[in-house]
Motif scaffolding. Structure first.
Motif, PDB file in Angstrom:
ATOM      1  N   SER A   3      -7.657   7.402   1.766  1.00  0.00           N
ATOM      2  CA  SER A   3      -7.748   5.982   1.657  1.00  0.00           C
ATOM      3  C   SER A   3      -6.695   5.205   2.369  1.00  0.00           C
ATOM      4  N   ILE A   4      -7.140   4.113   2.901  1.00  0.00           N
ATOM      5  CA  ILE A   4      -6.065   3.118   3.508  1.00  0.00           C
ATOM      6  C   ILE A   4      -6.177   1.821   3.060  1.00  0.00           C
ATOM      7  N   ASP A   5      -5.034   1.315   2.560  1.00  0.00           N
ATOM      8  CA  ASP A   5      -5.083   0.086   2.017  1.00  0.00           C
ATOM      9  C   ASP A   5      -6.080  -0.030   0.818  1.00  0.00           C
ATOM     10  N   LEU A  69      -7.386   1.197  11.976  1.00  0.00           N
ATOM     11  CA  LEU A  69      -6.494   2.149  12.421  1.00  0.00           C
ATOM     12  C   LEU A  69      -5.610   1.670  13.344  1.00  0.00           C
ATOM     13  N   HIS A  76       0.690   0.884   6.347  1.00  0.00           N
ATOM     14  CA  HIS A  76      -0.559   0.845   5.525  1.00  0.00           C
ATOM     15  C   HIS A  76      -0.161   1.647   4.210  1.00  0.00           C
ATOM     16  N   VAL A  78      -1.394   4.453   1.914  1.00  0.00           N
ATOM     17  CA  VAL A  78      -2.413   5.487   2.369  1.00  0.00           C
ATOM     18  C   VAL A  78      -2.280   6.554   1.077  1.00  0.00           C
ATOM     19  N   ILE A  93       1.197   4.121  11.444  1.00  0.00           N
ATOM     20  CA  ILE A  93       0.148   5.061  12.355  1.00  0.00           C
ATOM     21  C   ILE A  93       1.086   4.901  13.560  1.00  0.00           C
ATOM     22  N   PHE A 117      -0.254   9.662  10.809  1.00  0.00           N
ATOM     23  CA  PHE A 117       0.294   8.875  10.121  1.00  0.00           C
ATOM     24  C   PHE A 117       1.759   9.429   9.746  1.00  0.00           C
TER      25      PHE A 117
END
Length: 127
Positions: A3-5, A69, A76, A78, A93, A117
């Motif tokens: 997951s991101i944000d 991305l 972010h 993550v 990133i 990342f």
């Protein structure tokens, strides 16, 4: 899988997920006159390299993910697999790339989206 944000991408096929770490030294590291190395360890930083298989994504879904991305933001939040569970941390990133497989007048098919990342601060610190 990741997951991101706060957005979980369970439907995204991950063709490769590579985890790495780097133990970084601070400015007081060096070699003593005796020849022995002196380490001033600041901590262990985690990095993940993720390659996405876009075959199940619509072009709009892929474009949306790509925009997240490649956004020019500092970091972010993550979540990635770690051991037998998951690990959440703040990551930058560092880079990303993908390949254009098919180019049609109304449709471009991209594959092999690979993103790196890197943790912004140590994930583990000396005790």
């Amino acid at each position: 899988m990741f997951s991101i944000d706060g957005v979980t991408y369970d439907g995204v096929l991950v063709s490769s997920l590579r985890r790495s770490f780097e133990i970084r030294d601070g400015q007081n590291s060096g070699t003593a006159q005796s020849g022995k190395t002196i380490r001033d360890i600041t901590g262990t930083y985690f990095a993940y390299e993720l390659t996405i298989d876009a075959s199940l994504l619509t072009p709009d879904e892929y474009d949306s993910l790509y925009e997240v991305l490649c956004a020019p933001v500092a970091s972010h939040n993550v979540v990635f697999p770690y051991g037998q569970t998951t690990y959440q941390f703040e990551a930058e990133i560092l880079d990303g790339s993908d390949d254009l497989i098919l180019c049609e007048p109304d449709y471009n098919h991209w594959e092999e989206l690979t993103i790196t990342f890197q943790a912004r601060k140590p994930n583990r610190v000396p005790i």
